[in-house]
Motif scaffolding. Structure first.
Motif, PDB file in Angstrom:
ATOM      1  N   UNK A 138       0.844  -1.204   0.000  1.00 23.58           N
ATOM      2  CA  UNK A 138       0.000   0.000   0.000  1.00 23.58           C
ATOM      3  C   UNK A 138       0.872   1.244   0.000  1.00 23.58           C
ATOM      4  N   UNK A 139       1.893   1.265   0.852  1.00 26.67           N
ATOM      5  CA  UNK A 139       2.774   2.427   0.919  1.00 26.67           C
ATOM      6  C   UNK A 139       3.559   2.609  -0.379  1.00 26.67           C
ATOM      7  N   UNK A 140       3.992   1.517  -0.993  1.00 26.24           N
ATOM      8  CA  UNK A 140       4.688   1.607  -2.275  1.00 26.24           C
ATOM      9  C   UNK A 140       3.781   2.190  -3.355  1.00 26.24           C
ATOM     10  N   UNK A 198       3.485   5.896  -2.785  1.00 24.83           N
ATOM     11  CA  UNK A 198       4.713   6.561  -3.200  1.00 24.83           C
ATOM     12  C   UNK A 198       4.784   6.670  -4.718  1.00 24.83           C
ATOM     13  N   UNK A 199       4.419   5.608  -5.404  1.00 24.49           N
ATOM     14  CA  UNK A 199       4.434   5.619  -6.863  1.00 24.49           C
ATOM     15  C   UNK A 199       3.461   6.667  -7.405  1.00 24.49           C
ATOM     16  N   UNK A 200       2.287   6.764  -6.821  1.00 22.54           N
ATOM     17  CA  UNK A 200       1.310   7.761  -7.261  1.00 22.54           C
ATOM     18  C   UNK A 200       1.832   9.172  -7.001  1.00 22.54           C
ATOM     19  N   UNK A 201       2.510   9.379  -5.881  1.00 21.84           N
ATOM     20  CA  UNK A 201       3.050  10.698  -5.565  1.00 21.84           C
ATOM     21  C   UNK A 201       4.166  11.079  -6.530  1.00 21.84           C
ATOM     22  N   UNK A 202       4.939  10.120  -6.979  1.00 23.92           N
ATOM     23  CA  UNK A 202       6.011  10.413  -7.930  1.00 23.92           C
ATOM     24  C   UNK A 202       5.477  10.861  -9.283  1.00 23.92           C
ATOM     25  N   UNK A 203       4.266  10.479  -9.620  1.00 22.09           N
ATOM     26  CA  UNK A 203       3.679  10.862 -10.898  1.00 22.09           C
ATOM     27  C   UNK A 203       3.080  12.270 -10.881  1.00 22.09           C
ATOM     28  N   UNK A 204       2.940  12.864  -9.696  1.00 20.69           N
ATOM     29  CA  UNK A 204       2.366  14.196  -9.581  1.00 20.69           C
ATOM     30  C   UNK A 204       3.430  15.259  -9.809  1.00 20.69           C
TER      31      UNK A 204
END
Length: 71
Positions: free
Chosen positions: A52-54, A57-63
């Motif tokens: 879930x945390x990964x 993090x992946x979604x945040x990197x796309x922003x």
């Protein structure tokens, strides 16, 4: 409620792991099989929390990064 669990899954996991550890330590008459089953459940839950945390993090990197107002 699901959103709260998703947003704070790591904190809830830490509370559950600490509580289970304290129970296993202070309750002397627990069978060893039960303690081992709880350890396996905690490890499996930890893996799910990590995924879930990964994902977050992946979604945040796309922003796009936020920029401070430089007035």
């Amino acid at each position: 409620m699901i959103d709260f669990i998703h947003a704070h899954s790591t904190r809830l996991y830490a509370i559950a792991a600490a509580t289970l550890s304290l129970i296993a330590y202070y309750v002397q008459d627990l069978p060893t099989g039960l303690i081992l089953a709880l350890v396996a459940a905690v490890l499996g839950t930890g893996e799910a929390i990590q995924r879930i945390e990964d994902r977050k993090t992946h979604q945040a990197l796309l922003l796009d990064p936020p920029y401070a107002d430089r007035s």
